[in-house]
Design a protein around this motif. Structure first.
Motif, PDB file in Angstrom:
ATOM      1  N   SER A  73       0.825  -1.201   0.000  1.00 62.86           N
ATOM      2  CA  SER A  73       0.000   0.000   0.000  1.00 62.86           C
ATOM      3  C   SER A  73       0.860   1.253   0.000  1.00 62.86           C
ATOM      4  O   SER A  73       2.061   1.217   0.222  1.00 62.86           O
ATOM      5  CB  SER A  73      -0.922   0.018   1.220  1.00 62.86           C
ATOM      6  OG  SER A  73      -0.144   0.061   2.395  1.00 62.86           O
ATOM      7  N   VAL A  74       0.238   2.365  -0.206  1.00 62.15           N
ATOM      8  CA  VAL A  74       0.939   3.649  -0.241  1.00 62.15           C
ATOM      9  C   VAL A  74       1.431   4.018   1.154  1.00 62.15           C
ATOM     10  O   VAL A  74       2.456   4.667   1.305  1.00 62.15           O
ATOM     11  CB  VAL A  74      -0.003   4.740  -0.801  1.00 62.15           C
ATOM     12  CG1 VAL A  74       0.657   6.105  -0.776  1.00 62.15           C
ATOM     13  CG2 VAL A  74      -0.417   4.383  -2.208  1.00 62.15           C
ATOM     14  N   GLU A  75       0.731   3.567   2.187  1.00 66.61           N
ATOM     15  CA  GLU A  75       1.125   3.899   3.554  1.00 66.61           C
ATOM     16  C   GLU A  75       2.515   3.359   3.880  1.00 66.61           C
ATOM     17  O   GLU A  75       3.297   4.016   4.561  1.00 66.61           O
ATOM     18  CB  GLU A  75       0.106   3.336   4.537  1.00 66.61           C
ATOM     19  CG  GLU A  75      -1.269   3.965   4.398  1.00 66.61           C
ATOM     20  CD  GLU A  75      -2.293   3.261   5.264  1.00 66.61           C
ATOM     21  OE1 GLU A  75      -1.917   2.287   5.935  1.00 66.61           O
ATOM     22  OE2 GLU A  75      -3.449   3.698   5.247  1.00 66.61           O
ATOM     23  N   ASN A  76       2.825   2.164   3.408  1.00 68.94           N
ATOM     24  CA  ASN A  76       4.141   1.593   3.689  1.00 68.94           C
ATOM     25  C   ASN A  76       5.248   2.377   3.003  1.00 68.94           C
ATOM     26  O   ASN A  76       6.340   2.497   3.525  1.00 68.94           O
ATOM     27  CB  ASN A  76       4.191   0.136   3.249  1.00 68.94           C
ATOM     28  CG  ASN A  76       3.300  -0.741   4.101  1.00 68.94           C
ATOM     29  OD1 ASN A  76       2.990  -0.398   5.239  1.00 68.94           O
ATOM     30  ND2 ASN A  76       2.874  -1.867   3.540  1.00 68.94           N
ATOM     31  N   ARG A  77       4.974   2.899   1.844  1.00 70.00           N
ATOM     32  CA  ARG A  77       5.989   3.671   1.126  1.00 70.00           C
ATOM     33  C   ARG A  77       6.202   5.029   1.762  1.00 70.00           C
ATOM     34  O   ARG A  77       7.286   5.585   1.708  1.00 70.00           O
ATOM     35  CB  ARG A  77       5.574   3.857  -0.328  1.00 70.00           C
ATOM     36  CG  ARG A  77       5.622   2.586  -1.113  1.00 70.00           C
ATOM     37  CD  ARG A  77       5.364   2.857  -2.568  1.00 70.00           C
ATOM     38  NE  ARG A  77       4.598   1.757  -3.128  1.00 70.00           N
ATOM     39  CZ  ARG A  77       3.876   1.830  -4.206  1.00 70.00           C
ATOM     40  NH1 ARG A  77       3.788   2.956  -4.854  1.00 70.00           N
ATOM     41  NH2 ARG A  77       3.226   0.789  -4.629  1.00 70.00           N
ATOM     42  N   ALA A  78       5.173   5.607   2.355  1.00 64.58           N
ATOM     43  CA  ALA A  78       5.280   6.947   2.926  1.00 64.58           C
ATOM     44  C   ALA A  78       6.217   6.950   4.128  1.00 64.58           C
ATOM     45  O   ALA A  78       6.831   7.974   4.424  1.00 64.58           O
ATOM     46  CB  ALA A  78       3.899   7.456   3.325  1.00 64.58           C
ATOM     47  N   GLU A  79       6.345   5.833   4.828  1.00 66.89           N
ATOM     48  CA  GLU A  79       7.212   5.788   6.003  1.00 66.89           C
ATOM     49  C   GLU A  79       8.685   5.828   5.616  1.00 66.89           C
ATOM     50  O   GLU A  79       9.526   6.252   6.404  1.00 66.89           O
ATOM     51  CB  GLU A  79       6.929   4.523   6.803  1.00 66.89           C
ATOM     52  CG  GLU A  79       5.528   4.509   7.417  1.00 66.89           C
ATOM     53  CD  GLU A  79       5.229   3.189   8.079  1.00 66.89           C
ATOM     54  OE1 GLU A  79       6.111   2.299   8.060  1.00 66.89           O
ATOM     55  OE2 GLU A  79       4.116   3.045   8.595  1.00 66.89           O
ATOM     56  N   ASN A  80       9.036   5.393   4.416  1.00 70.79           N
ATOM     57  CA  ASN A  80      10.414   5.325   4.001  1.00 70.79           C
ATOM     58  C   ASN A  80      10.951   6.643   3.440  1.00 70.79           C
ATOM     59  O   ASN A  80      12.131   6.726   3.158  1.00 70.79           O
ATOM     60  CB  ASN A  80      10.599   4.229   2.956  1.00 70.79           C
ATOM     61  CG  ASN A  80      10.280   2.858   3.537  1.00 70.79           C
ATOM     62  OD1 ASN A  80      10.437   2.648   4.733  1.00 70.79           O
ATOM     63  ND2 ASN A  80       9.844   1.943   2.686  1.00 70.79           N
ATOM     64  N   VAL A  81      10.110   7.625   3.307  1.00 72.34           N
ATOM     65  CA  VAL A  81      10.527   8.904   2.734  1.00 72.34           C
ATOM     66  C   VAL A  81      11.288   9.705   3.779  1.00 72.34           C
ATOM     67  O   VAL A  81      10.812   9.909   4.895  1.00 72.34           O
ATOM     68  CB  VAL A  81       9.305   9.704   2.228  1.00 72.34           C
ATOM     69  CG1 VAL A  81       9.734  11.074   1.752  1.00 72.34           C
ATOM     70  CG2 VAL A  81       8.608   8.941   1.121  1.00 72.34           C
ATOM     71  N   ARG A  82      12.497  10.158   3.422  1.00 74.46           N
ATOM     72  CA  ARG A  82      13.276  10.995   4.337  1.00 74.46           C
ATOM     73  C   ARG A  82      13.144  12.442   3.917  1.00 74.46           C
ATOM     74  O   ARG A  82      13.299  12.770   2.742  1.00 74.46           O
ATOM     75  CB  ARG A  82      14.743  10.581   4.292  1.00 74.46           C
ATOM     76  CG  ARG A  82      14.985   9.223   4.899  1.00 74.46           C
ATOM     77  CD  ARG A  82      16.447   8.890   4.909  1.00 74.46           C
ATOM     78  NE  ARG A  82      17.178   9.929   5.603  1.00 74.46           N
ATOM     79  CZ  ARG A  82      18.502  10.032   5.610  1.00 74.46           C
ATOM     80  NH1 ARG A  82      19.225   9.176   4.948  1.00 74.46           N
ATOM     81  NH2 ARG A  82      19.097  11.001   6.279  1.00 74.46           N
ATOM     82  N   ARG A  83      12.915  13.279   4.873  1.00 76.03           N
ATOM     83  CA  ARG A  83      12.786  14.710   4.585  1.00 76.03           C
ATOM     84  C   ARG A  83      13.814  15.470   5.407  1.00 76.03           C
ATOM     85  O   ARG A  83      13.802  15.438   6.621  1.00 76.03           O
ATOM     86  CB  ARG A  83      11.375  15.201   4.930  1.00 76.03           C
ATOM     87  CG  ARG A  83      10.325  14.569   4.068  1.00 76.03           C
ATOM     88  CD  ARG A  83       8.990  15.114   4.398  1.00 76.03           C
ATOM     89  NE  ARG A  83       7.980  14.446   3.563  1.00 76.03           N
ATOM     90  CZ  ARG A  83       6.694  14.531   3.760  1.00 76.03           C
ATOM     91  NH1 ARG A  83       6.231  15.252   4.770  1.00 76.03           N
ATOM     92  NH2 ARG A  83       5.847  13.917   2.982  1.00 76.03           N
ATOM     93  N   ASP A  84      14.692  16.138   4.725  1.00 76.99           N
ATOM     94  CA  ASP A  84      15.695  16.972   5.404  1.00 76.99           C
ATOM     95  C   ASP A  84      15.197  18.403   5.391  1.00 76.99           C
ATOM     96  O   ASP A  84      15.098  19.043   4.339  1.00 76.99           O
ATOM     97  CB  ASP A  84      17.043  16.884   4.683  1.00 76.99           C
ATOM     98  CG  ASP A  84      17.608  15.476   4.743  1.00 76.99           C
ATOM     99  OD1 ASP A  84      17.308  14.778   5.730  1.00 76.99           O
ATOM    100  OD2 ASP A  84      18.333  15.093   3.805  1.00 76.99           O
ATOM    101  N   LEU A  85      14.897  18.896   6.562  1.00 73.49           N
ATOM    102  CA  LEU A  85      14.396  20.273   6.649  1.00 73.49           C
ATOM    103  C   LEU A  85      15.458  21.174   7.224  1.00 73.49           C
ATOM    104  O   LEU A  85      16.217  20.866   8.057  1.00 73.49           O
ATOM    105  CB  LEU A  85      13.155  20.337   7.541  1.00 73.49           C
ATOM    106  CG  LEU A  85      11.961  19.535   7.016  1.00 73.49           C
ATOM    107  CD1 LEU A  85      10.817  19.598   8.013  1.00 73.49           C
ATOM    108  CD2 LEU A  85      11.505  20.097   5.693  1.00 73.49           C
TER     109      LEU A  85
END
Length: 44
Positions: free
Chosen positions: A32-44
């Motif tokens: 599902s899309v939910e599993n992929r969203a957890e792997n996204v890294r965001r550098d702020l």
């Protein structure tokens, strides 16, 4: 309703429900899309 109209209606329903079933199978097979969203890294 004529026979041709009934046949076209049945074909349209099969196409719509078949597409929905194919989309659900695709989501279940590839995750599902939910599993992929957890792997996204965001550098702020």
């Amino acid at each position: 309703m004529s026979t041709s109209a009934i046949v076209m209606m049945v074909v349209a329903m099969v196409v719509i429900w078949g597409g929905l079933a194919a989309a659900i199978v695709n989501l279940l097979r590839h995750g599902s899309v939910e599993n992929r969203a957890e792997n996204v890294r965001r550098d702020l």
